[in-house]
Design a protein around this motif. Sequence first.
Motif, PDB file in Angstrom:
ATOM      1  N   SER A   5       0.835  -1.208   0.000  1.00  0.00           N
ATOM      2  CA  SER A   5       0.000   0.000   0.000  1.00  0.00           C
ATOM      3  C   SER A   5       0.863   1.250   0.000  1.00  0.00           C
ATOM      4  N   ALA A   6       1.938   1.237   0.798  1.00  0.00           N
ATOM      5  CA  ALA A   6       2.848   2.380   0.844  1.00  0.00           C
ATOM      6  C   ALA A   6       3.533   2.587  -0.505  1.00  0.00           C
ATOM      7  N   ILE A   7       3.916   1.495  -1.151  1.00  0.00           N
ATOM      8  CA  ILE A   7       4.540   1.592  -2.476  1.00  0.00           C
ATOM      9  C   ILE A   7       3.572   2.226  -3.473  1.00  0.00           C
ATOM     10  N   GLY A   8       2.303   1.819  -3.409  1.00  0.00           N
ATOM     11  CA  GLY A   8       1.303   2.403  -4.292  1.00  0.00           C
ATOM     12  C   GLY A   8       1.161   3.897  -4.095  1.00  0.00           C
ATOM     13  N   LEU A   9       1.192   4.354  -2.836  1.00  0.00           N
ATOM     14  CA  LEU A   9       1.093   5.792  -2.549  1.00  0.00           C
ATOM     15  C   LEU A   9       2.303   6.539  -3.090  1.00  0.00           C
ATOM     16  N   VAL A  10       3.498   5.986  -2.901  1.00  0.00           N
ATOM     17  CA  VAL A  10       4.719   6.634  -3.396  1.00  0.00           C
ATOM     18  C   VAL A  10       4.629   6.872  -4.902  1.00  0.00           C
ATOM     19  N   TRP A  11       4.161   5.888  -5.646  1.00  0.00           N
ATOM     20  CA  TRP A  11       4.121   6.035  -7.099  1.00  0.00           C
ATOM     21  C   TRP A  11       2.980   6.933  -7.562  1.00  0.00           C
ATOM     22  N   ALA A  12       1.896   6.981  -6.811  1.00  0.00           N
ATOM     23  CA  ALA A  12       0.818   7.910  -7.159  1.00  0.00           C
ATOM     24  C   ALA A  12       1.306   9.354  -7.050  1.00  0.00           C
ATOM     25  N   MET A  13       2.049   9.669  -5.971  1.00  0.00           N
ATOM     26  CA  MET A  13       2.575  11.021  -5.803  1.00  0.00           C
ATOM     27  C   MET A  13       3.707  11.312  -6.790  1.00  0.00           C
TER      28      MET A  13
END
Length: 436
Positions: A139-147
């Motif tokens: 989930s954290a990886i997904g947030l990093v790439w969205a930003m």
Amino acid sequence: MSGPDTEGPQGNAEAPKRKLGLIAAIALIMGNMIGSGVFLLPASLAPFGWNAVFAWIIVTAGTMVLAWVFASLTKMMPEARVPAGFVTAAFGEVPAFLVNWAYWVSVWTAVISIAVAAVSYLSSFVPAIGETALAPALSAIGLVWAMTLINLRGVRAAGNFQIVTLLLKVIPLLAIIVIAAIAFGDGSAEVRPFAMREINGLDLRAAAALTFFALLGFECASMAAARVENPEINVPRATMWGTALTGMIYLLVCSAVGLMLPEAVATTSPAPLATFVEYYWSPGPAALVALFAIISCVGAVNGWILMQGELPRSMAEQRTLPRWFGATDARGTPARALIVSSVIATICLALNSSRSMQGIYEFVLLLSTSAALWLYLAVALAAWRLKVVRPFAAIGAAYALWTLWGAGIEASGWSLVLMLSGYPLYWWAKREKATA
């Protein structure tokens, strides 16, 4: 300038309309500072009791001193452009590169810890995240790439996003202050009693190392000075205003949560601010606070990802990193640097996927703090050598050393190793320059 992959300083030029004004620069600082710290740290600080309150006071005062040193150097040496430029003027290019590289390490580790904090709060809405071993890291990886995708659209888009999220994230913090004042005023608050015998140097240093992470980011306007309008005026103003306002909010909010919640409740909560609102008000508003906390962390991840692209770009312009890192697209966005930084953050999250959310957060938090402190220490020593605000420079240097000590040998040692690991790229950049 010839296209989407232009290199060198010319390729990084932007029209004034694409630069950050004073409000956006303050939003960048406060948005980066008000991230995971105020929303997740109360759980880590609860065991320290009143030591944490004194730690906030000391750390805020020390950070204001460092902020004044940065602001003064920016006024005296606007041609330096970034903090590492002050270190170059005082000690030479190699020390400046090493502390700049260490700071870049602190940036992408900050991205990791804040992304983990956002996921921790999200788990209060989606409990399955906390129950599955790999879910928090993924989930954290997904947030990093969205930003990262938002930042790839350009600095202006990232700056506007930062202003919006700052306005949203301040709402729950003000609500906490109001609720705490009402509870204290009507006598319903259960405030932890003060006992002078509990105040000790060991707990104070440990609490200070944790709290200092929450104030990382006061230097962001200096780091992104090339992207700020009238930097010789706006950077010092944004630095001082952003640091002072954030420090005051942190002291009030974290002290209220840490002293007015039972220690057993605060230390086990994945969302301590939401728990505080539920404890003194009701579950409905508590869920709203958790939602705002997620928005806050998302905004902070956005701001730090902006920094993790700008810093390598700036270092490539100064020819202390290979020119490959300085390539920009048609919007002036350092796409390569952004993507490389986010890939590193992704790898680190994957390697730590076996840890709990709190375990990942606390370790990376201390590593990020230690890595940033090398730059703060170097800039304070540079100010002393350059005879700029020397009393403040001496206090700032002593404060940085004290906080490094408090971070512990593991985090500080790893930050030193990671700092030295960047030297081969510096050698590559120097060889590239000599060949050219």
